[in-house]
Structure formats: C-alpha cells, structure tokens
Design a protein around this motif. Structure first.
Motif, PDB file in Angstrom:
ATOM      1  N   SER A   7       0.873  -1.245   0.019  1.00 39.36           N
ATOM      2  CA  SER A   7       0.194   0.079   0.122  1.00 39.36           C
ATOM      3  C   SER A   7       0.651   1.276  -0.026  1.00 39.36           C
ATOM      4  CB  SER A   7      -0.976  -0.074   1.198  1.00 39.36           C
ATOM      5  OG  SER A   7      -0.384   0.254   2.249  1.00 39.36           O
ATOM      6  N   VAL A   8       2.036   1.161   0.675  1.00 42.38           N
ATOM      7  CA  VAL A   8       2.902   2.411   0.785  1.00 42.38           C
ATOM      8  C   VAL A   8       3.566   2.529  -0.736  1.00 42.38           C
ATOM      9  CG1 VAL A   8       5.111   3.308   1.813  1.00 42.38           C
ATOM     10  CG2 VAL A   8       3.270   2.250   3.259  1.00 42.38           C
ATOM     11  N   LYS A   9       3.981   1.333  -1.281  1.00 44.91           N
ATOM     12  CA  LYS A   9       4.843   1.767  -2.610  1.00 44.91           C
ATOM     13  C   LYS A   9       3.735   1.968  -3.802  1.00 44.91           C
ATOM     14  CE  LYS A   9       8.522  -1.700  -1.321  1.00 44.91           C
ATOM     15  NZ  LYS A   9       8.721  -3.028  -1.744  1.00 44.91           N
ATOM     16  N   ARG A  10       2.460   1.598  -3.545  1.00 44.53           N
ATOM     17  CA  ARG A  10       1.639   1.804  -4.868  1.00 44.53           C
ATOM     18  C   ARG A  10       0.282   2.653  -4.077  1.00 44.53           C
ATOM     19  NH1 ARG A  10       1.274  -4.163  -7.767  1.00 44.53           N
ATOM     20  NH2 ARG A  10       3.446  -4.178  -8.139  1.00 44.53           N
ATOM     21  N   PRO A  11       0.702   4.139  -3.820  1.00 44.14           N
ATOM     22  CA  PRO A  11      -0.431   4.937  -3.471  1.00 44.14           C
ATOM     23  C   PRO A  11      -1.576   4.996  -4.382  1.00 44.14           C
ATOM     24  CG  PRO A  11       1.430   5.965  -3.882  1.00 44.14           C
ATOM     25  CD  PRO A  11       1.974   4.782  -4.007  1.00 44.14           C
ATOM     26  N   VAL A  12      -1.016   5.064  -5.723  1.00 44.91           N
ATOM     27  CA  VAL A  12      -2.240   5.455  -6.667  1.00 44.91           C
ATOM     28  C   VAL A  12      -3.325   4.304  -6.796  1.00 44.91           C
ATOM     29  CG1 VAL A  12      -2.891   5.632  -8.965  1.00 44.91           C
ATOM     30  CG2 VAL A  12      -0.725   6.903  -8.168  1.00 44.91           C
ATOM     31  N   GLY A  13      -2.834   3.106  -6.629  1.00 46.63           N
ATOM     32  CA  GLY A  13      -3.768   1.862  -6.824  1.00 46.63           C
ATOM     33  C   GLY A  13      -4.715   1.762  -5.434  1.00 46.63           C
ATOM     34  N   VAL A  14      -4.141   2.275  -4.198  1.00 48.45           N
ATOM     35  CA  VAL A  14      -4.916   2.411  -2.926  1.00 48.45           C
ATOM     36  C   VAL A  14      -6.023   3.435  -3.090  1.00 48.45           C
ATOM     37  CG1 VAL A  14      -4.820   2.906  -0.342  1.00 48.45           C
ATOM     38  CG2 VAL A  14      -2.969   1.433  -1.675  1.00 48.45           C
ATOM     39  N   ILE A  15      -5.431   4.612  -3.587  1.00 46.26           N
ATOM     40  CA  ILE A  15      -6.579   5.737  -4.038  1.00 46.26           C
ATOM     41  C   ILE A  15      -7.650   5.372  -4.698  1.00 46.26           C
ATOM     42  CG2 ILE A  15      -6.576   8.057  -4.693  1.00 46.26           C
ATOM     43  CD1 ILE A  15      -3.847   8.688  -3.608  1.00 46.26           C
ATOM     44  N   MET A  16      -7.321   4.670  -5.908  1.00 48.70           N
ATOM     45  CA  MET A  16      -8.184   4.348  -6.827  1.00 48.70           C
ATOM     46  C   MET A  16      -9.426   3.299  -6.249  1.00 48.70           C
ATOM     47  SD  MET A  16      -7.845   6.344  -9.535  1.00 48.70           S
ATOM     48  CE  MET A  16      -9.156   5.483 -10.477  1.00 48.70           C
ATOM     49  N   ILE A  17      -8.656   2.375  -5.431  1.00 48.92           N
ATOM     50  CA  ILE A  17      -9.717   1.489  -4.853  1.00 48.92           C
ATOM     51  C   ILE A  17     -10.610   1.937  -3.895  1.00 48.92           C
ATOM     52  CG2 ILE A  17      -9.808  -0.536  -3.270  1.00 48.92           C
ATOM     53  CD1 ILE A  17      -7.006  -1.625  -4.457  1.00 48.92           C
ATOM     54  N   VAL A  18     -10.011   2.956  -3.033  1.00 52.51           N
ATOM     55  CA  VAL A  18     -10.825   3.697  -2.004  1.00 52.51           C
ATOM     56  C   VAL A  18     -12.008   4.507  -2.704  1.00 52.51           C
ATOM     57  CG1 VAL A  18     -10.725   5.430  -0.261  1.00 52.51           C
ATOM     58  CG2 VAL A  18      -9.113   3.738  -0.256  1.00 52.51           C
ATOM     59  N   LEU A  19     -11.369   5.152  -3.885  1.00 52.18           N
ATOM     60  CA  LEU A  19     -12.538   5.892  -4.586  1.00 52.18           C
ATOM     61  C   LEU A  19     -13.785   5.200  -5.049  1.00 52.18           C
ATOM     62  CD1 LEU A  19     -10.482   8.619  -6.563  1.00 52.18           C
ATOM     63  CD2 LEU A  19     -11.723   9.044  -4.634  1.00 52.18           C
ATOM     64  N   ALA A  20     -13.253   3.682  -5.513  1.00 56.00           N
ATOM     65  CA  ALA A  20     -14.331   2.877  -6.276  1.00 56.00           C
ATOM     66  C   ALA A  20     -15.299   2.466  -5.186  1.00 56.00           C
ATOM     67  CB  ALA A  20     -13.654   1.698  -6.802  1.00 56.00           C
ATOM     68  N   ILE A  21     -14.640   2.220  -3.752  1.00 57.93           N
ATOM     69  CA  ILE A  21     -15.683   1.762  -2.664  1.00 57.93           C
ATOM     70  C   ILE A  21     -16.612   2.995  -2.302  1.00 57.93           C
ATOM     71  CG2 ILE A  21     -15.429   1.210  -0.306  1.00 57.93           C
ATOM     72  CD1 ILE A  21     -12.989  -0.387  -0.937  1.00 57.93           C
ATOM     73  N   VAL A  22     -15.817   4.038  -2.343  1.00 53.59           N
ATOM     74  CA  VAL A  22     -16.707   5.223  -1.797  1.00 53.59           C
ATOM     75  C   VAL A  22     -17.970   5.378  -2.848  1.00 53.59           C
ATOM     76  CG1 VAL A  22     -16.985   7.719  -1.604  1.00 53.59           C
ATOM     77  CG2 VAL A  22     -15.015   6.454  -0.684  1.00 53.59           C
ATOM     78  N   GLY A 360      -8.895  10.894  10.542  1.00 55.70           N
ATOM     79  CA  GLY A 360     -10.303  11.398  10.330  1.00 55.70           C
ATOM     80  C   GLY A 360     -10.938  10.660   8.970  1.00 55.70           C
ATOM     81  N   LEU A 361      -9.914  10.300   8.102  1.00 53.59           N
ATOM     82  CA  LEU A 361     -10.229   9.657   6.639  1.00 53.59           C
ATOM     83  C   LEU A 361     -10.957   8.516   7.063  1.00 53.59           C
ATOM     84  CD1 LEU A 361      -7.921  10.919   4.102  1.00 53.59           C
ATOM     85  CD2 LEU A 361     -10.493  11.314   4.123  1.00 53.59           C
ATOM     86  N   SER A 362     -10.606   7.706   8.060  1.00 57.20           N
ATOM     87  CA  SER A 362     -11.122   6.318   8.339  1.00 57.20           C
ATOM     88  C   SER A 362     -12.563   6.334   8.660  1.00 57.20           C
ATOM     89  CB  SER A 362     -10.290   5.565   9.169  1.00 57.20           C
ATOM     90  OG  SER A 362     -10.403   6.419  10.450  1.00 57.20           O
ATOM     91  N   ILE A 363     -13.105   7.548   9.212  1.00 62.38           N
ATOM     92  CA  ILE A 363     -14.436   7.564   9.645  1.00 62.38           C
ATOM     93  C   ILE A 363     -15.487   7.492   8.296  1.00 62.38           C
ATOM     94  CG2 ILE A 363     -16.282   8.666  10.707  1.00 62.38           C
ATOM     95  CD1 ILE A 363     -14.137   9.942  12.523  1.00 62.38           C
ATOM     96  N   PRO A 364     -15.326   8.628   7.471  1.00 57.54           N
ATOM     97  CA  PRO A 364     -16.277   8.540   6.265  1.00 57.54           C
ATOM     98  C   PRO A 364     -16.039   7.374   5.380  1.00 57.54           C
ATOM     99  CG  PRO A 364     -14.709  10.359   5.790  1.00 57.54           C
ATOM    100  CD  PRO A 364     -14.454   9.627   7.251  1.00 57.54           C
ATOM    101  N   ILE A 365     -14.666   6.904   5.301  1.00 59.82           N
ATOM    102  CA  ILE A 365     -14.534   5.552   4.262  1.00 59.82           C
ATOM    103  C   ILE A 365     -15.386   4.517   4.976  1.00 59.82           C
ATOM    104  CG2 ILE A 365     -12.939   4.273   3.510  1.00 59.82           C
ATOM    105  CD1 ILE A 365     -11.139   6.651   3.200  1.00 59.82           C
ATOM    106  N   ALA A 366     -15.293   4.364   6.145  1.00 59.29           N
ATOM    107  CA  ALA A 366     -15.757   2.973   7.043  1.00 59.29           C
ATOM    108  C   ALA A 366     -17.146   3.031   6.777  1.00 59.29           C
ATOM    109  CB  ALA A 366     -15.111   3.024   8.321  1.00 59.29           C
ATOM    110  N   VAL A 367     -17.656   4.408   7.060  1.00 57.06           N
ATOM    111  CA  VAL A 367     -19.208   4.448   7.046  1.00 57.06           C
ATOM    112  C   VAL A 367     -19.772   4.242   5.678  1.00 57.06           C
ATOM    113  CG1 VAL A 367     -21.081   6.331   7.270  1.00 57.06           C
ATOM    114  CG2 VAL A 367     -19.379   6.109   8.907  1.00 57.06           C
ATOM    115  N   ILE A 368     -19.160   4.703   4.506  1.00 58.97           N
ATOM    116  CA  ILE A 368     -19.624   4.799   3.327  1.00 58.97           C
ATOM    117  C   ILE A 368     -19.635   3.067   2.758  1.00 58.97           C
ATOM    118  CG2 ILE A 368     -19.240   5.189   0.741  1.00 58.97           C
ATOM    119  CD1 ILE A 368     -18.490   8.009   1.821  1.00 58.97           C
ATOM    120  N   SER A 369     -18.569   2.647   3.323  1.00 58.99           N
ATOM    121  CA  SER A 369     -18.016   1.063   2.902  1.00 58.99           C
ATOM    122  C   SER A 369     -19.183   0.192   3.633  1.00 58.99           C
ATOM    123  CB  SER A 369     -16.701   0.653   3.199  1.00 58.99           C
ATOM    124  OG  SER A 369     -15.611   1.444   2.825  1.00 58.99           O
ATOM    125  N   THR A 370     -19.509   0.659   4.817  1.00 53.60           N
ATOM    126  CA  THR A 370     -20.793  -0.190   5.552  1.00 53.60           C
ATOM    127  C   THR A 370     -21.910  -0.111   4.721  1.00 53.60           C
ATOM    128  OG1 THR A 370     -19.419   0.330   7.523  1.00 53.60           O
ATOM    129  CG2 THR A 370     -21.940  -0.063   7.982  1.00 53.60           C
TER     130      THR A 370
END
Length: 1024
Positions: A7-22, A360-370
C-alpha cells in the motif's frame, strides 16, 4: 507485513480502490430501504372462518375445534390458539423459529381443506393468511365532506384505485364507508292480506332477476346465440316483480313492500378530530420502503385534492413515516456530533491537522463502505443499524490511532518517512488485527440467539462489524500510505497547544508513579479490584430489568367498552364524553381518529359496545410532557365517566406483545373466567401495574328461542322454517343482487324498524305456513332470557383465559417478580387441573436474557481463542482477560447512576464490551513483550510500555466514549432504544480502561512469575 509495504509503494492503486468503494457506498446508501426497525419475522399464521348468527359455543364446537385438531400435527407448530365468538372463529398458529413458513402454510392449507367438508354448510370458507407486522398500515387518510355517501363513492371509485397504483402500495382499505343497498320494507298487514310470506317474495325476486344462455339456432349460414334477458335494469323492474299468491292470484312487489334506494344500516362510525369521515388505510408491500411509500402518498394527496369536489377534503390522519424520519434524523445528528467530537479529540492529541485528516478519513470511508456491505446483505437503514454506526464511530479510528502512533515513534527515532510507515505499521498490525478480531468475534454467537432479540440486533451487530472491518482495512493500508506522503512535518509542538502537552506529560508522570506503586503493592491492587467488583454486584437489585426500552413515538390509544349488548348510539354518547375530556389536551394532540363499533381484526366483525381512539401527539420536542405522562393524566380524567370501561395506553408494537401477559388454562371456561377476574384484581395492587384487564368480557344478554318441533310440525313447519322467518323478521335477508353503472348492490328484504326493535315485537310476531295461514310465534317456541359469553379462548386444544396489563413508573423485571409472588400465592387456591403461565414481554425477556447470557459465555471463549492464536500462547490471553470482570463495575455503576434498567440493548452492550475492553490490554501486553524481546528488564519494560501506550490508549478510549455520548444522552426521537447500549459501553469502557492501565501490569507480573517457576521446575526435571 506485505500488505502494508504494497500500500505504501503503490499509493495510486490504493486511492483508486478507495474511490471505487466510496462510489459504490454512495450508490448503495441511496438504494437502502428506510424503516423504523429491522424486519421482524413473526412465524405466525391465521385461519379465519365466519359462521353467521352462531353463538360462541357453537363456533367453538363446530368450527374452532375441528380446525385445531386438523392442523395440530403440522410440523414446526409451537402453539395453537383459538378465539371463538358469535359468528366467527380465529385460529392462530405460532411456529418455531427457523421454520419455513411458506411450506408450513401449504401444510396448514392442505389439512384445513381435508376438514372443510365437515364444517357446517352455512360456515364461510376458512381464510388462511400469514401474519406480519409489515401488514400494518403505513398512512391513514381521512376524506371529509357534507354527504358521507358521496364521500364513499369518491373513495371507492377514485382514491382507492389511484393510491393502489402508487409504487410500493400493497392495498388500500376503507373504513366508515356507506354501502348502497336496495331495501324492500315489507308491509306485514298486506302480506297477511294476500296470504304471502317472505319466502315467496324471495323466490319471486330470485327467479325473475336472471339472464342465461339457452342454446343456439340457425339463421341462414349463421348460428344465433339464444339468451333470455331478465336482470333488473331499474328500480321499477324490482317494483314490478310478479308474485304468485297461494290462492292463485298475481300481485307485484310494490303491492306488499316499499322499495327504497338507500344505504345499509351502520354498524360502526368513524370520526377524525370529532368529525364524521371516511378513512383510508394504506398498506405497503413487505419489501417496500416505508418512507418512500409515505412520501408518494403525501404527494398524491395534493394531486387528488385538486380533482375532488370543493366540499370534499383529503387529509393525513396518521403518518408512521414521520416518526421514522425524525428518528433517522436524530441518529444521523448523533453520528455527526459524535464524529465531530472524536475528530476534535484527535486534533487535541495529534497537534496536527494533517495527522487528524489521515485518521479522520477512516470514519467516512468506513461508514460509506458499511453502506455498501449493508446493501449487499439485504439490511435496511433503520434506527438500530444507524445506531450501530453511531456506536462503532469511535471505534473506527482505534486501529488507525495505534498504527499512526507507532509510525510517529519510528519517525522520532530518525527513520525516513517510508521506513517509519512500513516498520511502524507492520510492527503493530498483528496486534491491531487481533484487537479488531476480538471485537468482531463477540457478535458470532448472536447468530444463534432466536426470537425478537435476534431480529432486532443481528442487523446492529452486522453494521458494527462491517464498519470495524472497513476501518481495519483503512488502518493497515490507507493510513501508512498517507503517513508516508503527508506527515513530513506532522505532530510538531506548537505553542498554542503547550498547555495540553504539559497536561499529558503530567498525566504520564502521574500514571508512571501510580504504576510503580501498584507493582509494589500487588496484593492490595488485586484485593481492591475484587472488592470493587463485589460491591458493584450489590447494585443489581436497585437496577431492575426490562425487555426493550419504549421509544416515545407519540402514539396512544383509548379503548372504550360499554356493557355487552349496548347499542351503537349509547356507545357514541360515551365517546362524546371522552371527546370533551380530551379538549384540554388539544395542544398536544395532532390528530384524533376514532372508530365506534368496530371490533377490529381480532373480532372479525363489528361490536356496538366498543370504540377505539387512535391519537397521534405532536413530536416530543414540541410538547412539555412525555406520552406516558399524558396517558396517566387522561386515564385519571376519564375515570369519572360512568357507564363504560375506559382504558388509556401507549400504542404497543404488535411484534413486542403486552408487557404483562398471564395465561391460565383449565377444563372449564366458566371457572377460567372467574379465576381471571380474581387475578386481574389481585395484580392491580402491584406497584407499576397499569390497567390490568381480562379477556373474560362481560356476558352478552341473550334471548334463547327453543323451537317445539312437534308443535311446529302440526302447523306444517320445520325448525329451519321457523328460524328462517325469525331471522327474516329481525335481521332481514339478502334476496338478490342489483347492478347499476357497473356497481353491484344487495337487494334486502326487511320489516319496518318499529316492528323489529323491542321484545314485544318478538313476542307478538306471526309465523306463516305453506298454506298462508298465520299464527303467533309463541305457539311453537319457548323464550328464555340468559347470559351468553362474548368469546371463548383455547390454547393447544385446551380452554384458556388471558390477563394483560401495561406498566408505568417501574421496570418490567421488578413488576414481574411481584406479580409472580401474587400468582404463586393465588395458585394454592386454584381448583385441580388449573394452572398459569407468564407470556408477553416478560416471557420474551426471560428467554432473551438466557440466550444472550449463553452468547456472552461463547463470546468470551472466542475472544480467548483469538488471543491464544495471536500470542501463540495459552497463558498470555488470561492476563488480558482479567480486564473483562472489571467492566462489570462500570456497567452496573453506569446503569445505576443513569437510572436505566438492564435491557436487551444493554445486554448486547455487555457482549460488545467483552470484545472491546481487551483491546487496550492487547496493545499494552503486546508492547511489553516487544520491549522484553529487545532485552529490556521486565519491570522497566512494564513502566516504559505503560507510559508509551498511555497516549494511544487514552485516544482510542476517548474517541470511542465521546462518539457514543450523544447516543447515551438519548438526543432526539427514537434514541431511547440505543441508550442502554451506549451507557453500558461508555461506563464499562471508561472504568475497565482505568483497571487495564493499573491491574493488567500487576497480573502480568504474577503470570510471568508463574511461567518462570514452571520453566525452572521443568529445567530441573530435565537436568535430573
């Protein structure tokens, strides 16, 4: 851990996955069904049968008992109850949880079909249906105007078809409607003059109101259908119906009867805010969105009002979605308030806006994923699932805090951003996964809890679990990645927060000193802990227990019951008196809907001696008193109204049952009736009991008519002939149907009202035989006045009687204890063969508490198993689990301080605590072990680990607690349901955290000494 490095080496991939989940979560949130509570599965089926003009005893013997016997062997049935009353039978089947109700209903239908042929010929076909709370109306609408008949026509022809076309609407029923009828008012004198009886009139009407195909004939090369047309096309056709008299002459209907185009005699009346109205009850489909359906109905009101005549007005009586919206809004507000407070706590500790954003980002991401996970698992958006989000809000950041703190500690030691992120996250990732897993596994045994407790709180458990899983994934992927990119200058000291740094420093030093003292006085520390636990247990008798907290929905009902056999007009006069008493509560009552003379579903008909008020109060924020307080005041006000039994109560959720329900069983209905009245009187003395009532209604006065078959035969009549003419005289009879403009209505034969109202009309009645000769009814019958039962109850094919009661100003558990004492004393005087049992919420509470206690035991075992796997040691988990007993101090103390009884939500909170309270211990013990592996001596490792972990422990504990404070304060509508859960977690976690910081290090030393002793002993054995 590899996942951290990736996740640290590939930040773009992590961000894209997060955006897709959101994106997926946002779409899912918009598609979720909104309701007040999760769907409650009541495995209940009903067989309803009519048997017109039959007494309750006949209904029981000829209808209820055969149906009970036929269905008793259906697999999965737990209880069979029947209610037999004049003209109808109701048989309820309660199935075991987990039974396939669709298949069970097929079995029931097959058994009932087998016995159908044995039922009386005049009995209606048994109607088999599934009962569900979802079948209750969503919205009640009132249609008012000058002419009730016109309003009925508008409702039937325009409103019902319009609203049934709306998406999600299952059906629309009408109450208070006027039903058109063609009445033929027979003239007794003219009937005798022409020697005609009512049977001849009926035969003439039936035979001359027919159309039929009678064959075909050829005409050229075509076949012509032959059709004899004879249906009535106008009232004149009815008047001109030809009747052949026994003497051979010909007369017409108008010669012996007055033909009236009118409406059926009203057996009930519907009033809205004191004004006569037609009421439409709108029910939604099982899987429909309550709020969406209600919104569509409300939009339709404006549309239909524009099309209705000027003197007609369509308005809302009760809208159940209003409380749902208010409740959902209050929960959302609580989530936002809790989230803002949690973020503020983070900002205070982290001293960096960037660091706060990372966590703080973990709150909205967790809520929306839920939301996405809720959608795919079929959950609804209700006050419990949203409450689960509110309760999980503070815990969502726990994993991220622990990870970030360790990353920062590596950064302070001079590591690069990349190394700090990877090493710091990898080092504590196992501990974080273990602590989250312990919280998750406590919910697994809830799957095996049955009944309402499972239906209500499985969705809550799933929601909390989804949010924690999502937050864990964020903690081990997104947080390290963002830390490596954003926190180059994070968490530096700033003068404006110097006061907080000094406070934390002093707190850390104070904790270090306290830790040294408890390690020095280890026995005293353990003794004080045991003393605190034992002392808290002494609070149990003062706390009490209840099933589920009652939310202030602002709905109440008033039930009026006059003496059995009372006329509709008399009951209406009592209702008018009640209306006068309610005038002083006008500012609190939004709508007042009254149904006079309707027996409802349980009676399957009308009863002129009953009336029910359904009142919607203004929202709780707009009134000074609670619904319970208003109920008590109105109850006092209506006590002085004579001539009726009036009971005021809060509207009960049908799925929850009555708070107190006592069933008594035995062989004789009469004895049960007497016992039930004694019990109702006996428990009325118990503090907290409110309006106890028995199902043993007042007996109905009856005039029993016995036909002398020998005398009737001398006049050429059978018993059926006599009964038919008596029925014709006093209730009338439907002769045929008349169609006009696509509407079908009854053509009913009646005698004038002044000839069928009094006892003298019965005694002076004349009977006519086949030859047209008339003679007094008294010659062939015997009259006997007596009292008959209103209804007869049975359970599992044995007579039963029920006593129910509400409770006020006291918890259910304490009331049940006192009621049990009264019943135990009274049972000594019961005749042989008679017994009692507790049902309702009291039974559900006892069963649910037992199930949840078992679930708690399994949860603790699963927590131990997870920690044993994490530490690869059977001993270390015991150290951590010593924090569990200390939570009892906080839970019982919190419930006692807030004066809240222990309930199902509170019990769920205790189960959740079993997984939460160990988290801090896991982090502390794990870090002690890490330091010792680095070569630090035990005492120093404990002191250093305590000081080092104090900050993240404080942060995780405070964010969890403050996130739940709005829920614990029960802010807004419907928040009472989650309040006990929040209180147990707030107080339990706060107190156990203090014990964790001081007790766990002491326990660690004892177990370490024990381990060392066993190791030395084993070593000596090996050397020997």
């Amino acid at each position: 851990m590899k996942i951290v490095n990736t996740s640290v080496k590939r930040p773009v991939g992590v961000i894209m996955i997060v955006l897709a989940i959101v994106a997926l979560g946002v779409v899912s949130a918009r598609s979720l069904v909104i309701d007040l509570f999760p769907k409650i599965d009541l495995p209940v089926a009903v067989v309803a049968t009519t048997y017109e003009d039959a007494a309750p005893q006949e209904v029981e013997n000829l209808i209820s008992q055969p149906i009970e016997s036929s269905i008793s062997s259906v697999e999965g049935i737990n209880t069979i109850q029947s209610q037999s009353q004049a003209g109808s039978s109701l048989v309820l089947m309660m199935f075991n949880n987990g039974v396939d109700l669709d298949q069970a209903l097929l079995d029931v239908r097959e058994r009932v079909d087998q016995v159908k042929g044995m039922l009386p010929e005049t009995a209606g076909d048994p109607n088999i249906m599934r009962f569900s709370p979802d079948q209750m109306p969503v919205v009640w609408l009132s249609l008012t105007g000058k002419d009730a008949a016109v309003m009925t026509e508008l409702a039937e022809n325009q409103l019902v078809p319009f609203f049934e076309r709306q998406e999600g609407v299952a059906s629309v029923t009408i109450e208070g409607a006027k039903e058109r009828e063609i009445q033929l008012i027979l003239d007794q004198a003219k009937l005798q003059q022409y020697g005609v009886n009512s049977q001849l009139v009926m035969q003439a009407l039936n035979s001359q109101n027919q159309s039929a195909s009678v064959g075909t004939v050829e005409k050229g090369n075509k076949d012509l259908q032959l059709r004899v047309v004879g249906e009535y096309e106008s009232l004149n056709d009815i008047k001109d119906t030809v009747i052949q008299t026994p003497q051979g002459s010909t007369i017409h209907v108008e010669d012996i009867a007055e033909v009236k185009d009118t409406y059926k005699e009203a057996t009930s009346e519907t009033l809205v805010n004191g004004e006569s109205a037609v009421v439409l009850s709108i029910m939604k489909k099982t899987d429909a969105n309550t709020v969406k359906v209600a919104d569509q109905v409300l939009e339709g009101i404006d549309e239909m009002n524009e099309k209705l005549p000027k003197d007609a007005n369509l308005d809302v009586v009760i809208d159940t979605s209003e409380f749902i919206k208010l409740s959902i809004d209050s929960v959302v507000k609580n989530i936002l308030i809790g989230g803002i407070i949690s973020v503020f706590v983070l900002l205070l500790f982290l001293k960096s806006i960037r660091a706060t954003i990372v966590i703080g980002l973990s709150i909205p991401i967790a809520v929306i994923s839920t939301f996405a996970l809720m959608y795919f698992t079929g959950q609804t958006l209700n006050i419990l699932t949203l409450g689960g989000l509110a309760l999980g809000l503070g815990m969502m950041v726990d994993s991220s805090i622990v990870i970030l703190e360790n990353i920062y500690s590596y950064r302070q030691r001079g590591y690069s951003l990349f190394e700090s992120a990877t090493k710091g996250a990898s080092e504590l990732a196992p501990a974080v996964i273990a602590s989250t897993t312990t919280t998750l596994v406590v919910f697994l045994p809830i799957v095996y809890v049955e009944g309402i407790a499972s239906d209500l709180f499985t969705p809550l458990a799933l929601t909390v679990s989804f949010s924690l899983i999502a937050s864990l994934v964020v903690a081990v992927t997104l947080v390290p990645m963002l830390s490596s990119k954003l926190l180059a200058k994070a968490m530096e000291d700033h003068g404006r927060r110097y006061w907080f740094n000094r406070f934390i420093e002093r707190l850390n030093n104070g904790y270090g000193n306290a830790l040294k003292k408890v390690l020095k006085y280890r026995k005293t520390t353990v003794f004080v802990t045991i003393l605190a636990i034992v002392g808290s247990l002494a609070l149990i008798p003062f706390i009490g227990a209840e099933f589920i907290p009652q939310a202030d929905e602002g709905q109440m009902e008033v039930r009026v019951e006059t003496s059995a056999g009372s006329s509709l007009e008399y009951t209406q006069s009592i209702v008018d008196e009640v209306h006068e008493k309610l005038e002083k509560y006008e500012k609190d009552i939004e709508t007042n809907y009254v149904n006079v003379g309707s027996g409802g579903m349980a009676t399957m008909g009308s009863s002129g001696n009953t009336a029910s008020f359904m009142m919607q109060l203004v929202p709780s924020a707009e009134r000074e008193k609670t619904t319970t307080e208003i109920v008590k005041e109105i109850n006092e006000d209506v006590k002085d109204i004579v001539g009726a039994d009036i009971r005021v109560s809060e509207s009960q959720d049908m799925s929850m049952g009555e708070p107190i329900a006592i069933q008594i069983n035995g062989p004789e209905h009469d004895v049960l009736r007497d016992l039930s009245e004694d019990i109702a009187h006996g428990i009325s003395e118990v503090e907290g009991i409110h309006n106890p009532e028995t199902a043993a209604s007042e007996a109905v006065p009856q005039m029993q008519i016995t036909v002398d078959k020998e005398k009737a035969a001398l006049h050429g009549l059978s018993q059926d002939d006599v009964l038919g003419q008596v029925q014709m005289q006093f209730t009338g009879q439907i002769a045929t149907k008349y169609r006009e403009d696509g509407q079908e209505m009854d053509v009913t034969l009646l005698y004038p009202e002044n000839e069928r109202s009094t006892i003298h009309d019965l005694q002076d009645m004349k009977i006519t035989n086949q030859e047209g000769t008339s003679f007094p009814l008294e010659e062939v019958v015997e009259f006997k006045e007596m009292q008959g039962p209103v209804s007869l109850l049975r359970e599992n094919q044995q007579p039963q009687m029920n006593i129910t009661s509400d409770i006020v100003d006291r918890d259910l558990g304490s009331v049940v204890q006192d009621v049990e004492k009264v019943l135990t004393e009274m049972e000594k005087s019961f005749p042989e063969g008679y017994s009692y049992s507790m049902g309702g919420q009291a039974e559900d509470m006892a069963k649910s508490f037992t199930d949840l206690a078992l679930a708690l035991v399994f949860s603790i075992f699963l927590v131990y198993a997870v920690m044993a796997i994490q530490f690869e040691n059977f001993l270390f988990p015991f150290i951590i689990m010593f924090s569990m007993p200390t939570m009892i101090v906080g839970v019982l103390g919190g419930l006692f301080i807030t004066n809240i009884p222990l309930s199902i939500p509170g019990f769920i909170g205790i189960i959740m605590l079993a997984g939460i309270v160990v988290n801090n211990s896991i982090v502390l013990v794990d870090y002690i072990n890490i330091l010792r592996r680095r070569g630090i001596e035990r005492y120093e490792a404990i002191i250093e680990a305590g000081k080092n972990r104090l900050r993240p422990i404080l942060m995780t504990t405070l964010t969890t607690i403050v996130g739940m404070i709005p829920v614990g304060l029960a802010l807004g509508e419907g928040a009472e349901m989650q309040q006990p859960l929040a209180i147990t977690i707030i107080f339990g976690l706060a107190v156990s955290s203090i014990f964790t910081l001081l007790l766990i290090p002491v326990v660690y030393t004892y177990f370490d000494d024990l381990t060392a002793k066993l190791t030395r002993r084993n070593k000596k054995k090996k050397e020997a």
